[in-house]
Design an enzyme around this catalytic site. Structure first.
Site, mmCIF file in Angstrom:
data_model
loop_
_atom_site.group_PDB
_atom_site.id
_atom_site.type_symbol
_atom_site.label_atom_id
_atom_site.label_comp_id
_atom_site.label_asym_id
_atom_site.label_seq_id
_atom_site.Cartn_x
_atom_site.Cartn_y
_atom_site.Cartn_z
ATOM 1 N N ARG A 48 12.655 5.095 12.692
ATOM 2 C CA ARG A 48 11.666 5.877 12.393
ATOM 3 C C ARG A 48 10.585 5.441 13.868
ATOM 4 O O ARG A 48 11.243 4.866 14.736
ATOM 5 C CB ARG A 48 10.889 5.254 11.206
ATOM 6 C CG ARG A 48 11.595 5.873 10.195
ATOM 7 C CD ARG A 48 11.143 5.554 8.647
ATOM 8 N NE ARG A 48 9.570 6.445 8.575
ATOM 9 C CZ ARG A 48 8.902 6.085 7.775
ATOM 10 N NH1 ARG A 48 8.985 4.936 6.940
ATOM 11 N NH2 ARG A 48 7.652 6.613 7.459
ATOM 12 N N TYR A 75 10.890 9.289 1.196
ATOM 13 C CA TYR A 75 10.627 8.330 0.120
ATOM 14 C C TYR A 75 11.376 8.711 -1.331
ATOM 15 O O TYR A 75 11.214 7.971 -2.198
ATOM 16 C CB TYR A 75 9.355 7.839 -0.039
ATOM 17 C CG TYR A 75 8.788 7.083 1.295
ATOM 18 C CD1 TYR A 75 9.150 6.015 1.493
ATOM 19 C CD2 TYR A 75 7.581 7.776 2.015
ATOM 20 C CE1 TYR A 75 8.667 5.158 2.672
ATOM 21 C CE2 TYR A 75 7.110 7.054 3.147
ATOM 22 C CZ TYR A 75 7.779 5.934 3.547
ATOM 23 O OH TYR A 75 7.287 5.138 4.565
ATOM 24 N N PRO A 100 0.994 -1.213 -0.008
ATOM 25 C CA PRO A 100 0.016 0.185 -0.022
ATOM 26 C C PRO A 100 0.780 1.444 0.135
ATOM 27 O O PRO A 100 1.863 1.360 0.698
ATOM 28 C CB PRO A 100 -0.754 -0.132 1.314
ATOM 29 C CG PRO A 100 -0.050 -1.176 2.255
ATOM 30 C CD PRO A 100 0.405 -2.251 1.185
ATOM 31 N N ASN A 101 0.467 2.034 -0.891
ATOM 32 C CA ASN A 101 0.805 3.595 -0.856
ATOM 33 C C ASN A 101 2.222 3.768 -1.622
ATOM 34 O O ASN A 101 2.803 4.662 -1.941
ATOM 35 C CB ASN A 101 0.932 4.194 0.431
ATOM 36 C CG ASN A 101 -0.291 4.175 1.126
ATOM 37 O OD1 ASN A 101 -1.389 4.777 0.668
ATOM 38 N ND2 ASN A 101 -0.233 3.735 2.341
ATOM 39 N N GLU A 124 12.982 -9.351 1.664
ATOM 40 C CA GLU A 124 12.158 -8.156 2.251
ATOM 41 C C GLU A 124 12.825 -6.702 2.161
ATOM 42 O O GLU A 124 14.153 -6.807 2.367
ATOM 43 C CB GLU A 124 11.813 -8.262 3.700
ATOM 44 C CG GLU A 124 10.971 -7.199 4.283
ATOM 45 C CD GLU A 124 10.669 -7.298 5.986
ATOM 46 O OE1 GLU A 124 10.873 -8.610 6.354
ATOM 47 O OE2 GLU A 124 10.535 -6.359 6.564
ATOM 48 N N ARG A 170 4.634 11.247 -2.072
ATOM 49 C CA ARG A 170 4.411 10.792 -0.997
ATOM 50 C C ARG A 170 5.577 11.213 -0.107
ATOM 51 O O ARG A 170 6.537 10.723 -0.346
ATOM 52 C CB ARG A 170 4.086 9.305 -0.809
ATOM 53 C CG ARG A 170 4.050 8.641 0.469
ATOM 54 C CD ARG A 170 3.836 7.195 0.337
ATOM 55 N NE ARG A 170 3.751 6.689 1.685
ATOM 56 C CZ ARG A 170 4.115 5.446 2.175
ATOM 57 N NH1 ARG A 170 4.718 4.728 1.314
ATOM 58 N NH2 ARG A 170 3.718 5.134 3.445
ATOM 59 N N ALA A 201 2.970 -0.875 4.877
ATOM 60 C CA ALA A 201 2.525 -0.799 6.154
ATOM 61 C C ALA A 201 1.883 -2.477 6.606
ATOM 62 O O ALA A 201 2.102 -2.596 7.811
ATOM 63 C CB ALA A 201 1.331 -0.069 6.228
ATOM 64 N N ASN A 251 8.208 -5.246 -1.099
ATOM 65 C CA ASN A 251 7.950 -4.319 0.131
ATOM 66 C C ASN A 251 6.422 -4.335 0.490
ATOM 67 O O ASN A 251 5.735 -3.609 -0.236
ATOM 68 C CB ASN A 251 8.439 -2.929 -0.507
ATOM 69 C CG ASN A 251 8.161 -1.854 0.530
ATOM 70 O OD1 ASN A 251 7.900 -1.852 1.471
ATOM 71 N ND2 ASN A 251 8.719 -0.656 0.016
ATOM 72 N N HIS A 298 12.936 -2.474 2.280
ATOM 73 C CA HIS A 298 12.143 -1.083 2.616
ATOM 74 C C HIS A 298 13.181 -0.023 2.138
ATOM 75 O O HIS A 298 14.178 -0.067 2.112
ATOM 76 C CB HIS A 298 11.909 -0.943 4.199
ATOM 77 C CG HIS A 298 11.236 -2.034 4.825
ATOM 78 N ND1 HIS A 298 9.778 -2.131 4.549
ATOM 79 C CD2 HIS A 298 11.517 -3.264 5.447
ATOM 80 C CE1 HIS A 298 9.459 -3.038 5.156
ATOM 81 N NE2 HIS A 298 10.348 -3.764 5.409
HETATM 82 C C1 DQA Z 1 7.958 1.139 3.969
HETATM 83 C C2 DQA Z 1 8.354 1.481 5.415
HETATM 84 C C3 DQA Z 1 6.826 1.084 6.068
HETATM 85 O O1 DQA Z 1 6.897 1.417 7.478
HETATM 86 C C4 DQA Z 1 5.784 1.903 5.737
HETATM 87 O O2 DQA Z 1 4.740 1.819 6.114
HETATM 88 C C5 DQA Z 1 5.805 2.054 3.941
HETATM 89 C C6 DQA Z 1 7.022 2.233 3.321
HETATM 90 C C7 DQA Z 1 9.645 1.574 3.315
HETATM 91 O O3 DQA Z 1 9.662 1.150 2.137
HETATM 92 O O4 DQA Z 1 10.253 2.326 3.867
HETATM 93 O O5 DQA Z 1 4.825 2.422 3.363
HETATM 94 O O6 DQA Z 1 7.983 -0.240 3.724
#
Ligand code: DQA
Length: 141
Positions: free
Chosen positions: A104, A22, A9-10, A95, A17, A74, A71, A97
């Site tokens: 954070r 990011y 998501p997102n 995995e 964003r 959330a 990735n 990020h």
């Molecule tokens: C994320 C880190 C997560 O905590 C966050 O909710 C994201 C992006 C990252 O790529 O840094 O949406 O996975």
């Protein structure tokens, strides 16, 4: 070699964003650059904001692809369903990020996925994805 990047998501909002966290690049532009750089690898990309769609994609490709770069955004911190799917499938998962989640908020420090992945790459911006691609060549023969 077939590698999939699965984004949660997102991640479709990258570029717009929270650019301080990011960056300013859109994921699809970055993905095209990756495909050009790693043209010998069959790279696919899937993004969804919906937990069940991410699980469906993991199940669909998780017995045939050589690697999955995930990735889960959330959902990393909340989804037992995605964690179970990662555990169930045969394809190794890395995995990823973009941000350094441990630098954070504390709710980002725990990943339900990490116990069942090959490894975790975090904090290198978009380069986290590229490092994940490179990691596969070290353990897929
Ligand atoms: C994320 C880190 C997560 O905590 C966050 O909710 C994201 C992006 C990252 O790529 O840094 O949406 O996975």
């Amino acid at each position: 070699m077939k590698i999939a990047i699965i984004n949660g998501p997102n991640i479709n909002l990258l570029g717009k964003r929270e650019p301080k966290i990011y960056g300013t690049q859109n994921f699809l532009d970055f993905f095209q650059e990756l495909k050009d750089t790693y043209s010998k690898i069959e790279l696919i990309h899937f993004q969804s904001n919906i937990e069940g769609e991410l699980i469906d994609k993991l199940q669909e490709i998780g017995y045939s692809f050589d690697g999955i770069i995930l990735n889960a955004a959330a959902y990393t911190h909340t989804s037992v369903g995605i964690a179970d799917a990662v555990k169930a499938i045969k394809t190794p998962v890395v995995e990823v990020h973009i941000s350094n989640v441990w630098a954070r908020e504390s709710f980002r420090h725990n990943s339900l996925l990490s116990p069942n992945v090959k490894g975790v790459i975090a904090g290198f911006g978009m380069q986290s994805y590229e490092l994940a691609i490179q990691s596969f060549s070290s353990f897929i023969k």
